[in-house]
Structure formats: structure tokens, C-alpha cells
Design a protein around this motif. Structure first.
Motif, short mmCIF file in Angstrom:
data_model
loop_
_atom_site.label_atom_id
_atom_site.label_comp_id
_atom_site.label_asym_id
_atom_site.label_seq_id
_atom_site.Cartn_x
_atom_site.Cartn_y
_atom_site.Cartn_z
N GLY A 66 0.82 -1.21 0.00
CA GLY A 66 0.00 0.00 0.00
C GLY A 66 0.85 1.25 0.00
O GLY A 66 0.56 2.23 -0.70
N ALA A 67 1.93 1.24 0.80
CA ALA A 67 2.84 2.39 0.83
C ALA A 67 3.52 2.57 -0.52
O ALA A 67 3.70 3.70 -1.00
CB ALA A 67 3.88 2.20 1.92
N ALA A 68 3.89 1.46 -1.16
CA ALA A 68 4.51 1.54 -2.48
C ALA A 68 3.53 2.11 -3.50
O ALA A 68 3.91 2.90 -4.38
CB ALA A 68 4.99 0.16 -2.93
N GLY A 69 2.26 1.74 -3.37
CA GLY A 69 1.25 2.28 -4.27
C GLY A 69 1.07 3.78 -4.09
O GLY A 69 0.90 4.53 -5.05
N ASP A 70 1.10 4.24 -2.82
CA ASP A 70 0.99 5.68 -2.57
C ASP A 70 2.20 6.43 -3.10
O ASP A 70 2.09 7.58 -3.54
CB ASP A 70 0.86 5.93 -1.06
CG ASP A 70 -0.52 5.55 -0.52
OD1 ASP A 70 -1.44 5.41 -1.35
OD2 ASP A 70 -0.65 5.40 0.69
N ARG A 71 3.37 5.81 -3.04
CA ARG A 71 4.61 6.49 -3.44
C ARG A 71 4.87 6.40 -4.94
O ARG A 71 5.29 7.37 -5.58
CB ARG A 71 5.79 5.89 -2.68
CG ARG A 71 7.12 6.60 -2.94
CD ARG A 71 8.22 6.02 -2.08
NE ARG A 71 9.50 6.68 -2.33
CZ ARG A 71 9.89 7.81 -1.75
NH1 ARG A 71 9.08 8.39 -0.87
NH2 ARG A 71 11.06 8.35 -2.04
#
Length: 465
Positions: A66-71
């Protein structure tokens, strides 16, 4: 409500296919466990690992996904997820031993983490209107229900016709289609949020050690030194994870989100219902095949009515929540789950199928009623540019519940001579979990709050709840 444009339809179909693939492999493998065990060996603990390796890695990595998707962008990460999931599925289909298969299932779980975390984020971004978004989330949730209904039947048919390896090869055309659709979608807002390596390592250790202790505890006994060390390590790593997440500048799990009542209620609700439901799915898959003597195809057909009801309940729940509010709809679903579990306490060797299917339909219909308003409520509690971490948090809680359900409920089964007693103990635990979920659901908003509250935008305060 405005009609979807072409880009929104493509986005929704691609995201729904991603979620469906994630769910499909949970249930396909549940039907195939007996055949895989006969082909590659392994007792109950080995079969638990076959199911849990996938959900364990999915739960451990989904927050980072999820963090990778946001970034990096949810679209880009989702495309990567389709590739990883498809390649790992080929490795599963060609595995020469149970150990290799479990390893390939773990890699497949990594691909599933990318799919599960970013599919909802893509939907959340594509639909800016709150009412339209709630409808889209309902359809997205329904795709999982379709996979739940189709998975056991498709798995049973494939196993009967071509053997258990075919249940993994079906992911190849689905993954290719999902990759093609997602490449045609728009990108999401980027938050620039960093990755949290210490938190990720501690999350993996906590999940792996805890799951190992729970699964092996059923085989070795709860006083075994290896089991005690594994459980202690899991608890210690979990405490370390919470400590790190409360201190780092960019945590993979922002604990401040849990200060928002609606977010926290939805997240813990997802944990509790998944422990109960997925734990019972694993146990009853073995019950149908080991105790009732069902074939793989017949076991798949046995799960068709209850899983089909989940799809219908998903669609109905969205409309009911829009009219009456999330809280009464969720509480009604949890009551249905409780009553269904209570009726399953009467199940035993030789019980007629209809006497098992009825309670399961009630239980599954209750779950299908709970998920859409729970998901929409959680996503409405966060800003759009944090939808990746919100989606990842909910998926983590739910998949952690799936891991715990299989590990704990599988360990309750014990030896074959005590199978029915262990099954009843698992059902009793599910009743307790459903009642606990009712208490957790009380902070969900009323009908008036649902109609009057807007979804937070990117510029709104993070403190809004």
C-alpha cells in the motif's frame, strides 16, 4: 447517481479482477488440499502451511504494498502484482514437492499483496463522488464474492478433469487480462510516502513466528519448547513493530489512523470476521472430504450455495447501507453469522448436506452483508492520497484474520478420532468472535451520519474522524 465513464469501467473491472484472483486462490487451494496431500505428502500441518504460506505473506507485505502504491502509483504497482502473481502460479503448477509448492505459494502471496493493496486504491481514486464510490466499492467487493462462489466449483471441476496442478494454471489467462486492463487505467495521486524497512521486517517476523507457533502447537503440543519460543518471538516482534511504528517518521502502519473511530472499528471488524469465516472454510473443507467422503468436485459444489449468497448479499448491502446506515446493516449481518454458527454446532458424521448448507448460507450471507459497508466506511475515513495505506491496513487486518483462522482452527481439529469435537470447538470460537465483532461495530455511523458526512479530501485534516 452519475453513470460511469469508460475509464472508470475499465478501472473497476481491472481492480475487481485483481481482488477476485486474490480470493480465488484461497478457495481453490482449500478444495485441493486433500489431493495435493495425496500427491506430494504432508499431514494436517503441511496442508495448513500450504494455505497459510499464501495468506501469511499477503498479510505481512500488504502494508508495504500500500505504501509503495501511494509512493509509486497504484496503477504501476498493480501491474507488477499481476506479473508476480501469474509467474508464481506457473511455479505452483510445476512444483515437484510440497516444500517447493509452499515456497511458490509464498511468492504468490507477495503478488497478491500488491494486487490487494492497490486495487481498492485505484477504485477509490477513480470515483470522486461519495455515492458513486460506495456503489463502485460494492461492485469491487462483489467480485470477491464471485470468486468465492466460483473458486470451489472451478477447483473441483479442474481437479477431477486434470488434477490439482490445473487450479494454478487458470491464473495465467486471468493475470494476462488483468495486466492488459490495468495498463489502460489512469494513475492515482502520489503521496511521496517512504517505505519502512524496520517495520516491514518486524511485521514478517511477527506473522511468521506467530503462525508457526499456532500451526505447530496443534501438532507438537502447546508445551513444546519450539512452539513456546515461536509464540514468544511472535509476540515480541509484534510489540517491537508497534513501538517502531509509533516512532518512525513515515510508518508503514500509521497508528494515528486508529484514533479515528470509524477507521478503527472497520479494521478490527475485518480481523474478527475473517478469523471466523476462513477458519471454518478450512475445517469444513476437510470435514466434507475426510468425514463425509466427498470428492473434490462435490466439495466445491457443497460450497457453491453459501458462497453464491455472499455475492447477492454484497450487492444488497450497499443499497441497504445507503438507506439505513452502516451500523444496522453490519449488526444484522453479524447476527446472521452468529445464528448460522450456532446451528453448525449440531453438525457431525452423517449429517445430511442440507442440514449443513442451511447454516452455512446464513453465515455466508451475514458476512456478505458486513463487508461492503465496512470497507466503504473505512475508506471514507481517510484522505484520497492515503487510500493506499488505508486499503493496505484493512487488507492486512483481514488477511491476518485469515492466517489466524486457518492456524488456530486447524490446530483445534487434532487427530482424526477427535475431528468432530475439534470442529465444534472451532464453531464455538466463531460464535464468540461474531459477538465480539458486534461490540466493535457499535461505533460505526448512523444513517444520518452516513448521508451528511463527506469523504475527506486530500486537503482536509488528518485528524478528521
Amino acid at each position: 447517481m452519475a453513470r460511469m465513464n469508460s475509464e472508470q469501467r475499465v478501472t473497476l473491472v481491472g481492480a475487481a479482477l485483481a481482488l477476485a484472483m486474490v480470493q480465488l486462490d484461497v478457495f481453490v487451494v482449500n478444495v485441493a488440499v486433500r489431493q495435493i496431500g495425496a500427491s506430494l505428502g504432508g499431514g494436517t500441518a503441511g496442508l495448513q502451511w500450504l494455505v497459510s504460506a499464501y495468506t501469511l505473506v499477503l498479510a505481512a507485505l500488504i502494508l508495504t504494498a500500500g505504501a509503495a502504491g501511494d509512493r509509486l502509483g497504484a496503477r504501476r504497482v498493480l501491474i507488477m502484482g499481476f506479473v508476480v502473481f501469474t509467474v508464481a502460479s506457473v511455479a505452483c503448477a510445476t512444483a515437484p514437492s510440497l516444500g517447493v509448492l509452499i515456497g511458490a505459494r509464498a511468492v504468490q502471496g507477495g503478488g497478491a499483496a500488491l494486487l490487494g493493496a492497490c486495487s481498492l486504491a485505484l477504485v477509490n481514486h477513480a470515483f470522486s463522488d461519495p455515492v458513486q464510490r460506495a456503489h463502485a466499492v460494492g461492485l469491487w467487493s462483489a467480485s470477491a464474492a464471485v470468486a468465492l462462489a466460483a473458486g470451489p466449483v472451478v477447483g473441483g471441476v479442474l481437479i477431477e478433469l486434470s488434477g490439482w496442478r490445473a487450479v494454478f494454471l487458470i491464473n495465467v489467462p486471468l493475470g494476462a487480462l488483468g495486466w492488459w486492463l490495468t495498463r489502460r487505467t489512469g494513475e492515482t495521486d502520489l503521496s511521496g510516502r517512504g517505505i519502512d524497512p524496520p517495520g516491514q521486517v518486524l511485521a514478517v517476523v511477527a506473522m511468521t513466528a506467530g503462525t508457526f507457533g499456532l500451526i505447530e502447537g496443534g501438532e507438537r503440543g502447546w508445551t513444546d519448547s519450539v512452539v513456546i519460543v515461536a509464540l514468544a518471538l511472535g509476540v515480541t516482534a509484534l510489540a517491537g513493530f508497534l513501538f517502531v511504528e509509533s516512532r518512525v517518521a513515515e510508518p508503514m502502519l500509521p497508528l494515528e489512523l486508529f484514533t479515528r473511530r470509524r477507521f478503527a472499528a472497520a479494521a478490527f471488524l475485518g480481523l474478527l470476521v475473517n478469523i471466523a469465516f476462513y477458519g471454518l472454510i478450512f475445517d469444513f473443507s476437510l470435514f466434507f472430504q475426510r468425514v463425509q467422503g466427498f470428492s473434490a468436485m462435490r466439495t466445491g459444489l457443497a460450497f457453491l450455495p453459501p458462497t453464491g449468497v455472499i455475492f447477492l448479499a454484497n450487492l444488497a448491502a450497499t443499497r441497504l447501507a445507503a438507506r439505513f446506515g452502516a451500523r444496522p446493516v453490519i449488526l444484522s449481518g453479524l447476527l446472521a453469522m452468529t445464528l448460522g454458527c450456532a446451528e453448525l454446532l449440531a453438525v457431525g458424521p452423517g449429517t445430511a448436506y442440507l442440514a449443513v448448507a442451511g447454516p452455512w448460507i446464513l453465515l455466508a450471507g451475514g458476512l456478505g452483508t458486513v463487508v461492503p459497508p465496512m470497507t466503504a466506511g473505512l475508506m471514507a475515513a481517510v484522505e484520497r492520497n492515503r487510500s493506499g495505506v488505508a486499503s493496505g491496513t484493512l487488507s492486512t487486518m483481514r488477511q491476518t484474520g485469515s492466517v489466524l483462522g486457518v492456524a488456530v482452527f486447524g490446530s483445534l481439529l487434532g487427530p482424526a478420532t477427535h475431528f468432530t469435537r475439534g470442529l465444534h470447538e472451532a464453531v464455538a470460537v466463531s460464535i464468540v468472535l461474531a459477538l465480539a465483532a458486534m461490540a466493535v461495530a457499535l461505533p460505526m455511523p448512523s444513517a444520518r451520519q452516513v448521508r451528511s458526512r463527506e469523504v475527506p479530501g486530500p486537503q482536509q485534516s488528518c485528524r478528521q474522524s
